[in-house]
Design an enzyme around this catalytic site. Structure first.
Site, PDB file in Angstrom:
ATOM      1  N   GLY A 162     -38.693   0.159   1.036  1.00  0.00           N
ATOM      2  CA  GLY A 162     -39.541   0.278  -0.143  1.00  0.00           C
ATOM      3  C   GLY A 162     -38.880   0.858  -1.367  1.00  0.00           C
ATOM      4  O   GLY A 162     -39.557   1.115  -2.368  1.00  0.00           O
ATOM      5  N   CYS A 205     -34.142  -3.862  13.815  1.00  0.00           N
ATOM      6  CA  CYS A 205     -34.684  -5.215  13.655  1.00  0.00           C
ATOM      7  C   CYS A 205     -35.764  -5.478  14.702  1.00  0.00           C
ATOM      8  O   CYS A 205     -35.531  -5.278  15.893  1.00  0.00           O
ATOM      9  CB  CYS A 205     -33.575  -6.242  13.772  1.00  0.00           C
ATOM     10  SG  CYS A 205     -34.150  -7.937  13.548  1.00  0.00           S
TER      11      CYS A 205
END
Length: 339
Positions: free
Chosen positions: A216, A103
């Site tokens: 993705g 993160c």
């Protein structure tokens, strides 16, 4: 898998998963996703060690039994605190403890955890050691290719070596760098280029260890293509924004029948959970906000979303409100069949 041998009993746990996503993968979202797939591995939102140790544990860590298999993702960098948080999470019944090393938000940087730990692989290894000593369930790591100006070759190799050498059970790699300066967390999900080949290369270097890929991946077909090279595929926003794609996971990935045959049946399976939460005093929107994309591409989908976004957010919204929204899609489907 095409180019490495593996022990299927050790690796299948991470074959297909939904990524931990802040503000999205809460317990209501996970309960809904479970109506679409029995086998997909579910992850909580990231929860910090401080919150687990000192905060309202049931609200942060509580989940329903049908959510298994489920992993909790922890944010932190102090081995002692991570061990204590892992021990608490295991007590709640989680199947896996995952450490966030990916993160890029300012909040996690200020707390010296998340993606900035890519610069400190030895510390991450110490964290894994502490958590492994504290729990009996698998301990895993989710990381990036690197951060900022790091060379993704040695950065990823160093991280894999640090965690696998001390017994980490799996590594999930978001196949992008994270830029801690200059890009927002949202931009970090899209702008840094994907490099799947680098993750495939890592897998070839560690054939005996489970490695999953994230970033993705938009469809089950794309996940299957990645599974020719790595042990697992993790979907993020695509699984949340177009959840009906999860109906194909059990059949296409695991060769099993899914719990529901279509989105209508999935909602029927979800209704008892919704009814139970409403009886506890929760608002309908807490559950239905995770379902807005379920009918994407179908006639009536826009009317369904609009109804849930308006009537579904009212304090008195109930199960009939959800059924009315679904009815708008069912009506269009009936008209198509009659045409």
């Amino acid at each position: 898998m095409a180019d490495v041998e593996r022990k299927s009993s050790d690796f299948n746990a991470w074959r297909f998963a939904i990524a931990p996503m802040m503000d999205w993968t809460d317990r209501h979202c996970r309960a809904f996703h479970r109506t679409l797939s029995r086998r997909v591995r579910l992850y909580t939102e990231m929860v910090t060690t401080g919150a687990v140790i000192h905060g309202p544990r049931e609200r942060l860590l509580g989940f329903s039994d049908p959510e298994h298999p489920i992993a909790v993702q922890l944010g932190g960098s102090d081995p002692k605190d991570l061990a204590e948080a892992a021990r608490i999470a295991e007590g709640f019944g989680y199947d896996e403890i995952n450490l966030n090393v990916g993160c890029p938000s300012d909040r996690v940087q200020d707390g010296r955890f998340g993606a900035c730990l890519m610069r400190e692989p030895a510390l991450v290894g110490d964290c894994v050691v502490a958590m492994k000593a504290a729990v009996s369930v698998p301990v895993t790591v989710k990381c990036r290719l690197g951060v900022d100006d790091q060379d993704i070759g040695p950065a990823l190799d160093d991280m894999a070596r640090a965690v696998f050498s001390v017994g980490a059970d799996a590594l999930v790699v978001h196949a992008r760098k994270a830029w801690l300066q200059g890009l927002s967390p949202k931009e970090n999900r899209d702008i840094p280029p994907l490099d799947y080949a680098r993750v495939y290369e890592l897998k070839r270097a560690w054939p005996e260890k489970p490695i999953a890929i994230n970033g993705g991946v938009r469809t089950v077909s794309e996940a299957k293509a990645h599974l020719e090279h790595v042990d697992g595929a993790m979907l993020g926003r695509a699984a949340y924004q177009d959840p009906a794609i999860l109906l194909a996971v059990d059949r296409e990935i695991f060769g099993e029948e899914p719990p529901a045959s279509d989105p209508f049946e999935a909602i029927a399976l979800y209704e008892p959970y919704v009814a139970a939460r409403l009886a506890e005093g929760l608002r309908l929107h807490n559950m239905t906000r995770h379902m807005l994309g379920l009918f994407n591409g179908r006639p009536g989908a826009r009317a369904y979303r609009r109804h849930l976004a308006t009537a579904g957010t009212r304090p008195d919204a109930d199960l009939q409100t959800l059924r009315d929204a679904v009815g708008l899609v069912a009506r269009e489907a009936a008209l198509d069949e009659a045409a």
